[in-house]
Scaffold this active site. Structure first.
Site, PDB file in Angstrom:
ATOM      1  N   PRO A   1       0.800  -1.227   0.000  1.00  0.00           N
ATOM      2  CA  PRO A   1       0.000   0.000   0.000  1.00  0.00           C
ATOM      3  C   PRO A   1       0.840   1.289   0.000  1.00  0.00           C
ATOM      4  CG  PRO A   1      -0.384  -1.295   2.003  1.00  0.00           C
ATOM      5  CD  PRO A   1       0.476  -2.131   1.103  1.00  0.00           C
TER       6      PRO A   1
ATOM      7  N   GLY B   1      -3.171  -2.875 -12.116  1.00  0.00           N
ATOM      8  CA  GLY B   1      -1.961  -2.068 -12.192  1.00  0.00           C
ATOM      9  C   GLY B   1      -2.261  -0.697 -11.640  1.00  0.00           C
ATOM     10  N   VAL B   2      -1.232  -0.031 -11.133  1.00  0.00           N
ATOM     11  CA  VAL B   2      -1.463   1.252 -10.471  1.00  0.00           C
ATOM     12  C   VAL B   2      -0.585   2.370 -11.025  1.00  0.00           C
ATOM     13  CG1 VAL B   2      -2.191   0.131  -8.354  1.00  0.00           C
ATOM     14  CG2 VAL B   2       0.221   0.732  -8.660  1.00  0.00           C
ATOM     15  N   GLY B   3       0.249   2.062 -12.000  1.00  0.00           N
ATOM     16  CA  GLY B   3       1.268   3.028 -12.412  1.00  0.00           C
ATOM     17  C   GLY B   3       0.738   4.210 -13.181  1.00  0.00           C
ATOM     18  N   GLU B   4      -0.326   4.028 -13.927  1.00  0.00           N
ATOM     19  CA  GLU B   4      -0.725   5.081 -14.854  1.00  0.00           C
ATOM     20  C   GLU B   4      -2.076   5.696 -14.554  1.00  0.00           C
ATOM     21  OE1 GLU B   4       1.003   4.002 -18.968  1.00  0.00           O
ATOM     22  OE2 GLU B   4       0.856   2.119 -17.906  1.00  0.00           O
TER      23      GLU B   4
END
Lengths: 752, 352
Positions: free
Chosen positions: A641, A711-714
């Site tokens: 997190p 996914g969390v990057g973009e």
């Protein structure tokens, strides 16, 4: 934490879900993390690029003698003496193989294109040598800007989506609509501007090449270089343990990196080549500008009747990358008719490239602005309007979502922000100093993708383990998150695990892009861990001396470095004991990760979020400041997190940048970017982002992949940019549709 | 970067002698010069390093209420000097709104006066620039000139002077102390920078070798301390040049303006003292109407030099705002966001 369906041995252990700090954090803050340009092999020379100051034409003269005469200069590489390549750098051998300028001829096809390389004993000498080349050109007229003449309809957009998509009768839907919004939004060219410039340290030994260079995809890079030089890929050894940011610009090997390799070949010594900041505004990609025309219809009840999203964008004259700005309209809102289309102009620029949230970022600010305009036209609160048009299935495909906790995102974000009671009309709120206050929101979305990746897991007799793969840490925390996944898959505590990544000799972990790295590399690690545990369990269960003998039917659990009987966890033994008895030093497992085609066939896989923004605007001066941002995101299982929140913060700040700050200022007479430096290419400073909050909304995705990871990057950029733009409108009543929003458009709106 | 000689003089006289040679440049902290050299914008043959000269780094508070500041005093040291910022709060506010904290910790007072324009075409050796290469032409004309000059520009040059610091210095009558081969002289800051005219390459009155040794703020400048502000409009909250800015000071007597000072930044090749506006304010009531009239007077001669007509109206508004804030009174402490529209306003709300 849920058990996964497929691998009975896995109980997620103590690592996944923990907010661990970066394992490489101390290395980085103490300067010990070795980035590509920190390498200095013995005998290394420095190379400096000379780049074109015209955008189109030919180089007619270079003062090579002057450069050579400069003390310290060893060699000047030009098309005349550049070592040969085995493959034409303009050969289009695949959709993700981009044409590059590596001194193949005297043509100039964009400003900032490399036209020579000066190699010298020192960086200073190389740099001065490059300046002494004093190029002369035969310049040709330049095409710049979205109104250029050479318009075409691309065959595909982004990574391969069709340029025409949709269903239903949009014109009929618009004709039948009680409310219609038609508006044109413009987004500028943007440049990735990773902190770490593209750098390469290249050392040849015969036909073997060692490279220190940042790469988001080691195997791709290896293959590309192998192809260009006519070598087997295994002859190319790439080390890329850390990237100082990539954002897509290090996803494919770029021309300057190849020039560094060629320079080393030419002089027969190791060579280092590092781009100067201004040299990153040409040969290493950018986000193309867009002009997006949205037409939306809605009925009296606020339900959409049609959504038409037509994108004009730009690519280079010599290659195609079409910013897929319409893709958000595939996904976000339910409508009986949707049409998405593209055309593009050919400009004298470097080829655009994937840039963080390619398509979704540019498209989201336009779609979210238009949806906001339509909500107002319908007299509805923007959140209510979005809920009214909530897509229960993916509009473009009709597929159910593998999971979609967007309603929770809306609810939690709105509650935390305090959205309730927001006045519908703009220009209704002031702070204690009389500044205009506005609240806006946007929906965030990004597809949950996976590439192909492999990993290797090893358990050792001393009780430790090793997990390794060619994964990329570009600042997002892959060294940590992937190690957490590996440790749990192997039933080890994190401090018992050695984790290796960032080297092309390790198993190919796919590309760190598309917000897919954790899912892809994580699945590979998970499966490698599963395999090594299974092999270890076989050893034990077949051995009469083991307390696990015969446990086969009940199964075993791997935890804390031991295998335990599932039906009686008091019976078990350590990995070391099992290996020792078997006379083995270690045992290995291999695994791979990829999207299950059946999942793709049956489900739409996306992460979602809702972003709420507050801005303040000085009513007379137009000065804007984002004062508060709350994002609530649902992206499946959250591995770490702390790192995830950091990704969301970074994305949200980029969203502020998109709405308020960031643009390449191009002189259309010359096709040159006039603010190619971090002083004038504005991104937010700390003081531009006073309060950020990212809520991690629970979402269990039983389908997307065995680990349930999206996914969390973009995703953080999407939604945010529109939320900020909508908040600016809500503060001022002025709808600015060209980004970034300029203060004079607010201050002087309605002025004579 | 070209090869150059490096000279480390032991005295001001030695420095002046060395710098009088053609091709020489003084090096203070180099926050601007080194960037220009790295970009091949300027290629001095000799750097004369001032960093080891004694006697240029003092902040002297003069008994008459003025101040004398050595040319090598760092921007941050000056801005955070408690007594200096008490006497000259708008100067401190302007300093702290400039550049970034890192640059302010290095950049000097003298260097700030002599920083070059932020015009992108000046910074780009491939573009035509009369300032860099006299007679070459001006690519900023007809180019990307949204932030270029609206006052005092010429067909040959439309660049602006980027300093924040110099704006209140012009408003409050600062004096530049200069030493050269032929002795010492003093020039009012207002006359120190030159408008481009036919010779945009000449940016200040300095003759070859002349060295700024100190800056003086006269005692009368401190008379505005209770009502002195700087306001800067910018495209991000820090590390951005002014779109337009204004420094204002008022001396109020019996509810009426006894004397006003106003200068504008980001509008011309020099900090722009608005004397007509000051005259219009003398004897006026300190209210929005007076300030708007003064702002109109300040921009009376303004004309767009390109795609920047908006700056004229914004400059009026920033000028009026600075005057309004000055009238409201200098805050007890410098605001956390110096010179920002988002700094809290003492007293009443500014906007209806």
């Amino acid at each position: 934490m849920a058990e996964t369906a497929s691998a009975t041995h896995v109980r997620h252990g103590s690592s996944i879900g923990q907010p661990l700090t970066r394992r490489d954090g101390v290395l980085k803050v103490t300067g010990q993390a070795r980035y590509a340009a920190d390498n200095h092999p013995p005998g290394m020379l420095h190379a400096a690029l000379a780049v074109s100051s015209i955008a189109r034409g030919r180089v007619t003269a270079l003062d090579i003698a002057a450069a050579r005469a400069h003390p310290g200069v060893v060699e000047v590489m030009t098309p005349a003496n550049r070592p040969p390549l085995a493959l034409d750098p303009d050969a289009k051998t695949g959709p993700f193989v981009f044409r590059m300028e590596v001194l193949q001829d005297d043509r100039v096809r964009y400003a900032g294109q490399p036209i020579a390389v000066v190699i010298a004993e020192t960086l200073e000498a190389a740099t001065e040598g490059a300046a002494l080349l004093a190029p002369r050109y035969a310049a040709e007229p330049v095409e710049a800007g979205l109104d250029a003449a050479d318009v075409f309809v691309p065959e595909m957009v982004g990574p391969g989506a069709p340029a025409r998509e949709g269903y239903g009768d949009v014109e009929a839907g618009l004709a039948a609509a009680a409310r219609r919004v038609e508006a044109v939004y413009e987004t500028p060219a943007q440049y990735h501007n990773a902190m770490e410039p593209h750098a390469v340290v290249a050392a040849w030994e015969g036909d073997r090449l060692t490279l220190d260079t940042p790469s988001q995809g080691l195997a791709w890079a290896q293959d590309r270089i192998a192809g260009l030089f006519g070598l087997p890929p295994e002859n190319i050894h790439i080390r890329s343990p850390f990237l100082g940011g990539g954002f897509g610009s290090k996803g494919v090997i770029s021309g300057p990196q190849v020039l560094g390799i060629l320079a080393a070949r030419l002089v027969g010594r190791p060579v280092k080549l590092v781009l100067r900041r201004e040299q990153m505004y040409g040969p290493v990609g950018h986000r193309a500008p867009t002009r997006q025309r949205l037409r939306i219809g809605a009925g009296e009840d606020g339900g959409l009747t049609a959504l038409d999203h037509q994108v004009r964008t730009a690519t280079s004259r010599f290659d195609d990358f079409i910013e897929p700005a319409g893709s958000v309209s595939h996904t976000l809102y339910a409508a009986p008719a949707i049409a998405i289309g593209y055309d593009a102009v050919r400009l004298d620029t470097g080829t655009p490239l994937f840039m963080r949230a390619p398509g979704e970022a540019s498209g989201s600010i336009a779609l979210e602005s238009a949806i906001d305009e339509m909500a107002l036209a319908c007299g509805m609160d923007p959140l209510e309007f979005r809920l009214r048009n909530y897509a229960e299935v993916e509009p473009i495909s009709g597929k159910p979502f593998s999971s979609k906790a967007l309603r929770d995102c809306y609810a939690q974000g709105a509650a935390r922000f305090g959205w309730a009671g927001r006045p519908l009309q703009p220009r209704q709120m002031r702070d204690e100093n009389g500044l205009l206050v506005g609240w806006g929101m946007g929906t965030a979305t990004f597809p949950a993708l996976m590439f192909h990746g492999q990993a290797r897991a090893v358990l050792r007799r001393d009780g430790t383990g090793l997990a390794e793969l060619g994964a990329q840490d570009m600042g997002q925390g892959a060294w940590t998150a992937l190690a957490q996944l590996a440790a749990d898959s192997m039933g080890l505590e994190l401090d018992q695990l050695e984790f290796r990544a960032g080297d092309s000799r390790l198993p190919d972990a796919g590309i760190a892009g598309g917000s897919a790295h954790t899912a892809t590399a994580g699945a590979a690690l998970h499966n490698a861990g599963a395999e090594v545990i299974a092999r270890l369990a076989e050893l034990a269960m077949a051995d009469r001396r083991s307390p696990l003998f015969g446990a086969g039917n009940a199964g075993v659990v791997a935890r804390g470095g031991s295998l335990l009987r599932r039906d009686d966890e008091s019976r078990g033994e350590s990995y070391g004991e099992i290996l020792a008895r078997a006379g083995l030093e270690e045992i290995e497992g291999r695994g791979s990760g990829a999207m299950d085609p059946a999942v793709q066939e049956h489900y739409a896989t996306h992460a979602h979020g809702a972003v709420f923004a507050e801005v303040k605007v000085d009513p007379e001066l137009g000065q804007i400041r984002a004062t508060r941002l709350v994002g609530a995101f649902a992206a499946g299982r959250i591995v770490n997190p702390r790192l995830v929140r950091s990704q969301y913060y970074g994305g949200m700040i980029w969203g502020v940048s998109f709405a308020l700050h960031e643009q390449a200022v191009m002189d259309k007479r010359t096709g040159r970017v006039m603010n190619a430096n971090l002083g004038e290419y504005h991104v937010p400073v700390n003081a531009d982002v006073p309060s950020l909050e990212a809520i991690l909304v629970d979402e269990v995705d039983p389908h997307v992949n065995p680990l349930g990871i999206k996914g969390v990057g973009e995703i953080g950029i999407t939604g945010t940019a529109g939320a900020v733009a909508n908040a600016v409108w809500h503060a001022t009543g002025v709808r600015v549709r060209r980004f970034p929003i300029a203060l004079e458009e607010l201050a002087l709106a309605g002025a004579e | 970067m070209n090869r150059f000689d490096y000279v480390r003089p032991a005295s001001i006289a030695e420095a002046i002698a060395a710098a009088a040679e053609p091709g020489s440049a003084y090096l203070a902290s180099g926050t601007n010069l080194l960037d220009l050299m790295k970009g091949n914008v300027v290629r001095p043959a000799r750097l004369v390093d001032l960093n080891h000269l004694p006697g240029l780094d003092g902040i002297e508070l003069l008994p008459d209420g003025g101040a004398r500041i050595g040319a090598r005093v760092r921007n941050a040291d000056l801005a955070y000097h408690p007594e200096f910022s008490r006497r000259f709060p708008a100067v401190a506010e302007a300093l702290l709104s400039g550049a970034s904290a890192q640059l302010r910790n290095a950049a000097t007072v003298g260097g700030n006066l002599l920083q070059r324009t932020c015009c992108a075409y000046f910074y780009d050796p491939a573009s035509a620039c009369n300032k860099r290469d006299p007679g070459a032409g001006c690519d900023a004309r007809g180019g990307e000139n949204r932030l270029h000059a609206v006052l005092g520009w010429s067909e040959r040059c439309i660049a602006t002077h980027p300093s924040d610091f110099c704006v209140p210095l012009a408003a409050f009558g600062a004096v530049v102390e200069i030493e050269g081969q032929f002795g010492r002289r003093e020039v009012p800051l207002e006359e120190f920078h030159l408008l481009p005219g036919e010779t945009p390459e000449r940016e200040s009155v300095l003759a070859p070798g002349e060295l700024v040794v100190a800056l003086r703020l006269p005692a009368e400048a401190a008379g505005f301390a209770a009502h002195a502000r700087y306001v800067k409009l910018r495209e991000r909250t820090s590390y951005a040049f002014a779109v337009v800015s204004a420094a204002a000071g008022l001396r109020l007597e019996n509810g009426v303006i006894a004397e006003a000072r106003l200068a504008l930044g980001g509008v011309a090749a020099k900090p722009w003292r608005a004397r007509a506006a000051e005259a219009a304010l003398a004897g006026a009531r300190p209210d929005a109407a007076s300030f708007r009239r003064a702002a109109e007077a300040a921009l009376a001669e303004a004309a767009p030099s390109g795609d920047n007509a908006f700056k004229i109206e914004l400059a009026r508004r920033v000028a009026a705002r600075a005057l309004l804030l000055a009238a409201a009174g200098t805050p007890e402490r410098l605001p956390a966001l110096p010179a920002s529209a988002f700094a809290p306003v003492p007293g009443a709300s500014l906007h209806g």
